[in-house]
Design a protein around this motif. Structure first.
Motif, mmCIF file in Angstrom:
data_model
loop_
_atom_site.group_PDB
_atom_site.id
_atom_site.type_symbol
_atom_site.label_atom_id
_atom_site.label_comp_id
_atom_site.label_asym_id
_atom_site.label_seq_id
_atom_site.Cartn_x
_atom_site.Cartn_y
_atom_site.Cartn_z
ATOM 1 N N GLN A 24 -7.189 12.209 -5.128
ATOM 2 C CA GLN A 24 -8.262 11.244 -5.339
ATOM 3 C C GLN A 24 -7.938 10.346 -6.528
ATOM 4 O OE1 GLN A 24 -11.835 13.619 -5.696
ATOM 5 N NE2 GLN A 24 -12.221 13.519 -3.490
ATOM 6 N N ALA A 25 -7.331 10.906 -7.544
ATOM 7 C CA ALA A 25 -6.976 10.117 -8.731
ATOM 8 C C ALA A 25 -5.948 9.040 -8.390
ATOM 9 C CB ALA A 25 -6.451 11.031 -9.830
ATOM 10 N N GLU A 26 -4.972 9.365 -7.541
ATOM 11 C CA GLU A 26 -3.959 8.378 -7.153
ATOM 12 C C GLU A 26 -4.576 7.247 -6.336
ATOM 13 O OE1 GLU A 26 0.029 11.188 -6.915
ATOM 14 O OE2 GLU A 26 -1.385 11.210 -5.227
ATOM 15 N N VAL A 27 -5.456 7.611 -5.408
ATOM 16 C CA VAL A 27 -6.126 6.588 -4.605
ATOM 17 C C VAL A 27 -7.003 5.719 -5.506
ATOM 18 C CG1 VAL A 27 -7.839 6.191 -2.779
ATOM 19 C CG2 VAL A 27 -6.053 7.916 -2.463
ATOM 20 N N ALA A 28 -7.735 6.361 -6.396
ATOM 21 C CA ALA A 28 -8.605 5.622 -7.311
ATOM 22 C C ALA A 28 -7.813 4.638 -8.155
ATOM 23 C CB ALA A 28 -9.373 6.603 -8.202
#
Length: 109
Positions: A24-28
């Motif tokens: 989720q952090a990478e997508v964010a």
């Protein structure tokens, strides 16, 4: 997009993210939003704007209509053709030839 498509969009987005080995952090970070926002989207607590949906589809290298579902039945064939062409572009000439032979077998039993 039907209500059912909307209700399943978050879980579909989560599945796609995981299939692409993204956190989720990478997508964010890629979308310039917070990981909490991605979590809320994936859990259907909030909806992405069209602009961010477009960026999300590009990030995963998929068409927007394949992400959100077929918007209109008249576009279904075009979207399917595009997905097939996207898959073909990375194949070697030998693999494409084998695929062509297989298609011809299916087409003319």
């Amino acid at each position: 997009m039907t209500q059912n498509d909307y209700e399943n969009l978050g879980s579909k987005m989560k599945t796609l993210r995981i299939q692409n080995n993204l956190t989720q952090a990478e997508v964010a970070a890629a979308l310039n939003v917070t990981p909490g926002y991605i979590s809320n989207v994936e859990n259907n607590r909030t909806a992405m704007s069209l602009r961010i949906l477009v960026y999300y589809a590009k990030l995963l290298n998929i068409s927007l209509d394949s992400l959100i579902g077929r918007i209109d039945s008249e576009y279904q064939d075009t979207a399917l053709d595009r997905e097939i062409m996207d898959e073909l572009k990375d194949m070697s000439p030998e693999t494409k030839q084998k695929l062509l032979q297989t298609i011809r077998l299916w087409k003319n039993p």
